[in-house]
Every structure is written in structure tokens, then in C-alpha cells.
Design an enzyme around this catalytic site. Structure first.
Site, short mmCIF file in Angstrom:
data_model
loop_
_atom_site.label_atom_id
_atom_site.label_comp_id
_atom_site.label_asym_id
_atom_site.label_seq_id
_atom_site.Cartn_x
_atom_site.Cartn_y
_atom_site.Cartn_z
N ARG A 111 0.89 -1.19 0.00
CA ARG A 111 0.00 0.00 0.00
C ARG A 111 0.92 1.22 0.00
O ARG A 111 1.72 1.40 0.92
CB ARG A 111 -0.89 0.00 1.25
CG ARG A 111 -1.52 1.37 1.50
CD ARG A 111 -2.60 1.34 2.54
NE ARG A 111 -3.78 0.68 2.03
CZ ARG A 111 -4.98 0.75 2.61
NH1 ARG A 111 -5.15 1.43 3.72
NH2 ARG A 111 -6.01 0.13 2.08
N CYS A 136 -16.30 1.64 1.09
CA CYS A 136 -15.10 0.81 1.33
C CYS A 136 -14.60 0.93 2.76
O CYS A 136 -13.89 0.06 3.23
CB CYS A 136 -14.00 1.20 0.34
SG CYS A 136 -13.58 2.94 0.41
N GLN A 147 -10.11 -3.96 -2.99
CA GLN A 147 -11.40 -3.52 -2.47
C GLN A 147 -12.52 -3.80 -3.47
O GLN A 147 -13.59 -4.29 -3.11
CB GLN A 147 -11.35 -2.01 -2.15
CG GLN A 147 -12.65 -1.46 -1.61
CD GLN A 147 -13.01 -2.00 -0.24
OE1 GLN A 147 -12.20 -1.96 0.66
NE2 GLN A 147 -14.23 -2.51 -0.07
N ASP A 151 -17.29 7.23 -0.97
CA ASP A 151 -15.99 7.12 -0.29
C ASP A 151 -15.68 8.50 0.30
O ASP A 151 -16.35 9.50 -0.01
CB ASP A 151 -14.93 6.67 -1.31
CG ASP A 151 -13.56 6.41 -0.68
OD1 ASP A 151 -13.49 6.23 0.55
OD2 ASP A 151 -12.55 6.38 -1.42
N ARG A 158 -13.21 -8.70 1.98
CA ARG A 158 -11.80 -8.40 1.68
C ARG A 158 -10.96 -9.65 1.96
O ARG A 158 -10.07 -10.01 1.20
CB ARG A 158 -11.29 -7.24 2.56
CG ARG A 158 -11.91 -5.89 2.26
CD ARG A 158 -11.46 -5.38 0.92
NE ARG A 158 -10.01 -5.26 0.80
CZ ARG A 158 -9.27 -4.25 1.24
NH1 ARG A 158 -9.86 -3.21 1.80
NH2 ARG A 158 -7.96 -4.22 1.09
N HIS A 183 -7.52 0.78 -6.19
CA HIS A 183 -7.70 -0.09 -5.01
C HIS A 183 -8.39 -1.38 -5.49
O HIS A 183 -9.54 -1.65 -5.15
CB HIS A 183 -8.54 0.64 -3.96
CG HIS A 183 -8.43 0.06 -2.58
ND1 HIS A 183 -7.67 -1.05 -2.29
CD2 HIS A 183 -9.01 0.44 -1.40
CE1 HIS A 183 -7.77 -1.33 -1.00
NE2 HIS A 183 -8.57 -0.44 -0.44
#
Ligand code: CP
Ligand code: NVA
Length: 313
Positions: A116, A272, A146, A233, A300, A143
Site C-alpha cells: 500500500r 469501502c 477492495q 468514499d 476483503r 484499489h
């Protein structure tokens, strides 16, 4: 192709998961099938050994709750060893090159890297100089892990993907980019609803349009109409400073009861996480029975186990 017609092959041709740009519909379906299988085995308490004897380095240059814990648990559940490496604690954070880092990790027998970080190009470099699988655990641009968990959640909820409409409200960020690619590739309609100045990457939108129905609009009514999934988000992604102008531009795109009322009757709400109640979403929506945020968070684990079991051989 529709996921219901897809016959799992037990393998994919990809070496890495850098972005869903590199994945075909079939490869995404393969991951979703494997994820459902692993979830089912987990529920039954059956042991999984896909990563027996393997070590996966988990490098974080940004904070995380879900990605960190689900990858650590996922590697363990598959019989492997996770190695958490905060970039603040390793020399990468002090300017050691990506090239040297990946070469050194490989000498110690690391079998794959989940990272990440900020720049997507860092992942490209890792993939270029290393010979082990590289998995994107979020960059400023994408991402993918996700979105795989999100598609799994939608599939579980509706029993199909083809033809469903997902409307995303807010900042045209890494989530918006990955949702456009992921949804278009599995046959969903995707609509990104963002104000001027905060729209997602035009390149990615153009690419998504090659695979399916993808629109970008500032019109809330148009976006929410007939949507089966309403998604949002945070206004400010990691690495961005909170800024009054941006907040003022995004506030009208908040997901609240009026937006949900414009969507399909049984539409679900997705996020998310982490969420900021009162900013991008109101508490009455995110904490309502229509919200599937914890299913997403759980998935996830299963989606990433599927990715690792298919990539790390
Ligand atoms: N959704 C997500 O990636 O959460 P974390 O930042 O907690 O990992
Ligand atoms: N867009 C958010 C997603 C967090 C999971 C960020 O990058 O901070």
C-alpha cells in the site's frame, strides 16, 4: 460474458495484481468463484494450505485497518506466514530504492509482496525488477482488492452481476477508478457522479467504456435513477489535506436518504470504509439495514485469499 456462464479453471494467467486494467472478465470471475469457495470452506472450518511454506511481505506506506488485518489473517488461514513491514520502519521510508528493496526481499525467500503506497509507478517498478507476485493494497490511483471484495458482495446479495447498476457519489479517486474498471468488466453499469474538478481519470473512464456501460455525470438524479448499488468514499483520501473548497464542492454529493430514495426500491448502500458520518454519507444511511458495509469488509479477507491462492504458486 456473464459470471453465471463462467466455468472456473482453477488458474489465471496474471502474475501480479497491479490494477484491474490488466484483468479480463474471465480472470475476475475466476477470483470471485475462488473467493466464494474459500469463504465456504472457512465457514465449515476446513483447513486451507495454498500458501504452506510461503512468506508474504505486507508493506504499508499509509495507514490501514482492513487491508492489514485481512491480509495478515488471510495469509495465516492459507497456511503461510505474513510479514508486516511499515515503510516508516524499513529503509524504503528513508529513500532506499524500490529496486534494491525487492531484490533484497527475494534473497530472504519472500514469495510475494502486497504493498500500500502512494505512486502506482512504484508497483510497476516492483514488478519490473522483482520476479515475485506484487499485489496492490491501494495506491493514489487504484484499489483493486477492495473492488474485488465489492463485486463479491454484490454477487452474493443479488445472485448476479450482469445488468446491475452501481452509482458512485463523490470524489473521483482511487475507488472511482477501480470501480469503473471492475464493474464494466463484469457487465455491470457504472455511473460516477462527481462535481466539476473532482471527476475521475478520463483515461480510465475511456478504458472502462470499452468493456461496458460507464458514465460520468454531475447530475445526481441521473446517477441514482434505477441504481441497485449506491456507493461513496471519503472526501479526502490518505495523503490529501482537508480543504474547505473541496468539501464545499462535494457536500451536495453526500449520500443521504434523499439520494437513496432516487435509487431502485431495494438498492443497497456500499462504502469501502473508513467512513465519515455527516460528510460523504449520513448515519441514517450507513447504519441502516440497506447498508452492506460489513459484508464488504469481511469479503476483503475471502477475495484477497482467492487472489493470493491464484497468484502465489
Ligand atoms: N477499505 C480499506 O482499504 O480499508 P483500510 O484503509 O482500513 O485498509
Ligand atoms: N480513497 C480512500 C480509500 C481508503 C480505503 C483513500 O485512498 O484514503
Amino acid at each position: 460474458m456473464d459470471i453465471s456462464q463462467y466455468k472456473p479453471k482453477g488458474k489465471i494467467n496474471n502474475k501480479h495484481l497491479l490494477t484491474l486494467r490488466d484483468y479480463s472478465s474471465s480472470e475476475i470471475f475466476e477470483i470471485l468463484h475462488r473467493a466464494a469457495l474459500l469463504k465456504n470452506l472457512n465457514r465449515k472450518g476446513k483447513k486451507q494450505k495454498h500458501l504452506k511454506g510461503k512468506t508474504v511481505a505486507l508493506i504499508f506506506a499509509k495507514s490501514s485497518t482492513r487491508t492489514r488485518v485481512s491480509f495478515e489473517q488471510g495469509v495465516r488461514q492459507l497456511g503461510g506466514t505474513p510479514m508486516f513491514l511499515s515503510s516508516a520502519d524499513i529503509q524504503l521510508g528513508r529513500g532506499e530504492t524500490i529496486h534494491d528493496t525487492v531484490k533484497v526481499l527475494q534473497r530472504y525467500g519472500i514469495d510475494a509482496i502486497m504493498i500500500r503506497t502512494f505512486k502506482q509507478s512504484d508497483l510497476d517498478e516492483l514488478a519490473l525488477y522483482g520476479s515475485i507476485p506484487i499485489i496492490n493494497g491501494l495506491t493514489d490511483d487504484f484499489h483493486p482488492c477492495q473492488v474485488l471484495a465489492d463485486l463479491m458482495t454484490v454477487y452474493e446479495h443479488y445472485g448476479r452481476l450482469e445488468g446491475l447498476k452501481l452509482a458512485y457519489f463523490g470524489d473521483g479517486n482511487n475507488m472511482a477508478n477501480s470501480l469503473m474498471l471492475g464493474c464494466a468488466k463484469v457487465g455491470m453499469k457504472v455511473c460516477i457522479c462527481s462535481p466539476k474538478g473532482f471527476t475521475p481519470s478520463e483515461d480510465i473512464a475511456a478504458e472502462a467504456k470499452k468493456f461496458g456501460e460507464c458514465t460520468v455525470t454531475a447530475d445526481i438524479n441521473e446517477a441514482a435513477k434505477d441504481a441497485d448499488v449506491i456507493y461513496t468514499d471519503v472526501f479526502f483520501s490518505m495523503g490529501q489535506d482537508a480543504d474547505k473548497k473541496k468539501k464545499a464542492a462535494l457536500m451536495p454529493y453526500q449520500v443521504n436518504e434523499s439520494v437513496m430514495a432516487l435509487a431502485a426500491k431495494d438498492a443497497v448502500f456500499m462504502h469501502c470504509l473508513p467512513a465519515h458520518r455527516g460528510e460523504e454519507v449520513t448515519a441514517d444511511v450507513i447504519d441502516s439495514p440497506r447498508s452492506v458495509i460489513f459484508e464488504q469488509a469481511e469479503n476483503r479477507l475471502h477475495a484477497q485469499k482467492a487472489v493470493m491462492s491464484l497468484l502465489i504458486r
